[in-house]
Design an enzyme around this catalytic site. Structure first.
Site, short mmCIF file in Angstrom:
data_model
loop_
_atom_site.label_atom_id
_atom_site.label_comp_id
_atom_site.label_asym_id
_atom_site.label_seq_id
_atom_site.Cartn_x
_atom_site.Cartn_y
_atom_site.Cartn_z
N GLU A 219 -1.29 -5.17 3.32
CA GLU A 219 -0.59 -3.92 3.57
C GLU A 219 -0.09 -3.09 2.41
O GLU A 219 0.70 -3.56 1.59
CB GLU A 219 0.76 -4.39 4.46
CG GLU A 219 0.43 -5.15 5.64
CD GLU A 219 0.04 -4.13 7.07
OE1 GLU A 219 0.48 -3.10 6.66
OE2 GLU A 219 -0.58 -4.74 7.84
N CYS A 253 7.12 2.66 2.18
CA CYS A 253 5.74 2.69 2.40
C CYS A 253 5.14 4.15 3.01
O CYS A 253 4.11 4.70 2.71
CB CYS A 253 5.01 1.62 2.60
SG CYS A 253 5.39 0.86 4.13
P1 NAD Z 1 3.74 -4.67 -6.03
O1 NAD Z 1 2.22 -4.71 -5.70
O2 NAD Z 1 3.88 -4.48 -7.57
O3 NAD Z 1 4.30 -6.32 -5.89
C1 NAD Z 1 4.23 -6.88 -4.60
C2 NAD Z 1 4.38 -8.36 -4.99
O4 NAD Z 1 3.17 -8.63 -5.76
C3 NAD Z 1 5.21 -8.89 -5.50
O5 NAD Z 1 5.85 -10.11 -4.84
C4 NAD Z 1 4.89 -9.10 -7.01
O6 NAD Z 1 5.62 -10.27 -7.55
C5 NAD Z 1 3.44 -9.36 -6.57
N1 NAD Z 1 2.56 -9.02 -8.13
C6 NAD Z 1 2.61 -8.13 -8.70
N2 NAD Z 1 1.73 -8.02 -9.53
C7 NAD Z 1 0.91 -9.06 -9.54
C8 NAD Z 1 -0.27 -9.57 -10.07
N3 NAD Z 1 -0.69 -8.67 -11.11
N4 NAD Z 1 -0.61 -10.60 -9.63
C9 NAD Z 1 -0.21 -11.07 -8.41
N5 NAD Z 1 0.83 -10.64 -7.96
C10 NAD Z 1 1.57 -9.54 -8.34
O7 NAD Z 1 4.39 -3.84 -4.96
P2 NAD Z 1 5.85 -3.29 -5.08
O8 NAD Z 1 6.10 -2.38 -6.55
O9 NAD Z 1 6.55 -4.42 -5.01
O10 NAD Z 1 6.00 -2.45 -3.70
C11 NAD Z 1 5.62 -1.01 -3.89
C12 NAD Z 1 4.12 -0.87 -3.00
O11 NAD Z 1 4.12 -1.47 -2.04
C13 NAD Z 1 3.91 0.73 -2.80
O12 NAD Z 1 2.74 0.84 -3.27
C14 NAD Z 1 4.35 0.86 -1.23
O13 NAD Z 1 3.48 1.81 -0.71
C15 NAD Z 1 3.73 -0.58 -1.02
N6 NAD Z 1 4.18 -1.06 0.30
C16 NAD Z 1 3.57 -1.25 1.55
C17 NAD Z 1 4.04 -1.72 2.66
C18 NAD Z 1 3.07 -1.54 3.86
O14 NAD Z 1 3.58 -2.02 4.92
N7 NAD Z 1 1.93 -0.97 3.94
C19 NAD Z 1 5.33 -1.79 2.87
C20 NAD Z 1 6.15 -1.75 1.53
C21 NAD Z 1 5.67 -1.46 0.34
#
Ligand code: NAD
Length: 465
Positions: A219, A253
């Site tokens: 997602e 998002c």
């Molecule tokens: P992110 O991808 O940075 O982090 C999400 C999760 O991944 C966190 O728990 C983090 O600890 C983990 N993570 C981060 N880097 C990692 C790596 N290198 N390897 C493994 N795990 C890792 O996202 P964010 O900044 O927390 O959220 C914002 C993003 O999420 C935006 O792009 C937003 O559009 C998206 N989002 C999507 C939805 C949806 O339902 N489609 C909902 C909310 C947010």
């Protein structure tokens, strides 16, 4: 909650937790549908009891007003009621009519749990995006490990506390931590990984999952466009756009990322947006109890840089110490500037005027497929032209965000905005394997299929025509 004492033994702890869950799952402990319903009720009760803690944690992490915490976090998790109500029907094996070729036989599709699943969440709606997938995982009869975002630490703790109080870790557990913890979790063999976050990390998750051929739901985010026609109720459109864009200070998002506005209505819309922002947050949104803050210094700095990439029509004020960025309308943005290339994910709304709808559609087609797309118009032909010529995870016409609040509509992205869908019955399906079962009997056997094949080919060719 699983405490990871140090990075050295973290992997060992995760391994031990997974063995515990595997044993629990293999013993059939999650199979009973009645027990799943009881677990969903337990989860519901725990969320209701933790409401005050959750509100407090969200205020500490994101400056989130209680109204928004209730609407967009615990309120959304209450889709649990639908799972409780319909689970018996969803879980029932479905009869299908086999073809005559199979006579005599019976055919059924069984929804079976996948096993032990990993749910990784982001910080922006840290309760909803952990617990909503968990509803699906429990409903479908899985064990689950949750990894909340380290960027919303108070909420991460509140979720860990809630889950620890409610479930045995051999069934549902929370592993708290940052990127390294996430990476250690991803190294393991899961039966499904449900990830919500950015597109770049989504690719890392999919790569890790590929090592074990683990299926994923991703997602992700993207730049969700919002088309605005000239034939609209300008004030209503402005309210609904401003609401979708500026709740949670734009860190949503499915927030409208930028506007594509018919040039004839642009001035009126900007005026209506200004009136709306004044009505929502007063003269100085920095003092409004209903306006949030940016999650981290890194995101604040990223957004502050984007502010300079256009002419500020409204807003533009910032306060680094408070991580405050005013609701901002931007004009004159260059389509090649970073603000029109990356997901904004903050309270900055570029307004791009177009002369023909074709030109606006072409602009969207040239970008990656977004998670959401919005259309404001009374004209069915205008709506249809956009619907037929663009691709996006979902669409909402004449409103924003609400498409994700309808549990009858599966929610998910397409292309760069994600893989898979959930909410309502779709969540149950995402966490289930739909196993086809054909039941034959010893009576009647059409032995023409067995060798020797002499003189049988003609008949076969007639049958498969
Ligand atoms: P992110 O991808 O940075 O982090 C999400 C999760 O991944 C966190 O728990 C983090 O600890 C983990 N993570 C981060 N880097 C990692 C790596 N290198 N390897 C493994 N795990 C890792 O996202 P964010 O900044 O927390 O959220 C914002 C993003 O999420 C935006 O792009 C937003 O559009 C998206 N989002 C999507 C939805 C949806 O339902 N489609 C909902 C909310 C947010």
């Amino acid at each position: 909650m699983v405490q990871l004492a140090s990075q050295d033994n973290a992997a060992q702890d995760i391994g031990a937790l997974m063995r515990q869950q595997r044993q629990f799952f293999d013993a059939g402990s999650t199979r009973s549908v009645a027990e799943r319903v009881e677990n969903l009720k337990r989860l519901k009760q725990a969320v209701l009891e933790a409401q005050a803690d959750i509100v407090q944690a969200l205020a500490a992490d994101l400056g989130r007003p209680e109204f928004e915490a209730t609407t967009f976090e615990t309120g959304v998790v209450m889709e649990i009621n639908e799972a409780i109500k319909h689970l018996k029907r969803w879980a029932k094996p479905k009869w299908v009519m086999p073809s005559l070729m199979q006579f005599p036989s019976l055919a059924q599709i069984y929804a079976e749990p996948l096993g032990i699943v990993l749910i990784i969440g982001p910080w922006n709606y840290p309760v909803q995006l952990m617990l909503s997938p968990l509803v699906g995982a429990i409903a479908a009869g899985n064990c689950a490990v949750l990894k909340p975002s380290e960027l919303a630490p108070h909420t991460s703790r509140a979720i860990a506390h809630l889950i620890r109080k409610t479930f045995d870790p051999s069934f549902v557990a929370v592993v708290e931590g940052g990127v390294e913890t996430s990476q250690q979790l991803l190294e393991q063999r899961w039966d499904h990984i449900f990830f919500t976050g950015g597109t770049a990390v989504g690719k890392i998750v999919m790569q890790a999952a590929a090592q074990h051929l683990t299926p994923v739901t991703l997602e992700l985010g993207g730049k969700s466009p919002c088309f605005v026609d000239a034939d609209i109720d300008v004030m209503k459109a402005a309210q609904r756009i401003a609401w979708g864009k500026f709740i949670n200070a734009g860190q949503t998002c499915v927030a409208p990322d930028y506007l594509l506005v018919d040039r004839r209505v642009k001035l009126a819309l900007v005026e209506a947006l200004n009136t709306t922002l004044q009505a929502f947050y007063g003269d100085d949104p920095a003092t409004s109890p209903d306006y949030g803050r940016i999650v981290s210094d890194r995101h604040f700095e990223r957004l502050a840089r984007l502010l300079g990439q256009g002419a500020v029509l409204t807003g533009g004020q910032t306060n680094a110490e408070q991580r405050y960025i005013a609701p901002t309308l931007l004009d004159d943005v260059s389509l090649s500037a970073p603000i029109m290339q990356e997901e904004i994910f903050g309270p900055i709304l570029p307004i791009i005027a177009y002369d023909t709808l074709d030109e606006a559609i072409a602009l969207v087609q040239a970008k990656s497929k977004p998670l959401a797309l919005y259309i404001f118009s009374r004209d069915r032909d205008y709506q249809t032209r956009i619907l037929h010529r663009t691709s996006s995870g979902g669409v909402c016409i004449n409103d924003t965000i609400l498409q994700i609040a309808e549990s009858q509509l599966p929610f998910g992205g397409v292309g760069d905005s994600g893989i898979g869908r959930y909410h309502g019955k779709a969540s149950f399906d995402t966490f289930s394997h739909h196993k086809s079962v054909l039941r034959k009997f010893f009576r009647f056997d059409l032995d023409w299929r067995y060798a020797p094949y002499k003189n049988k080919l003609g008949m076969l060719k007639t049958m498969i025509k």
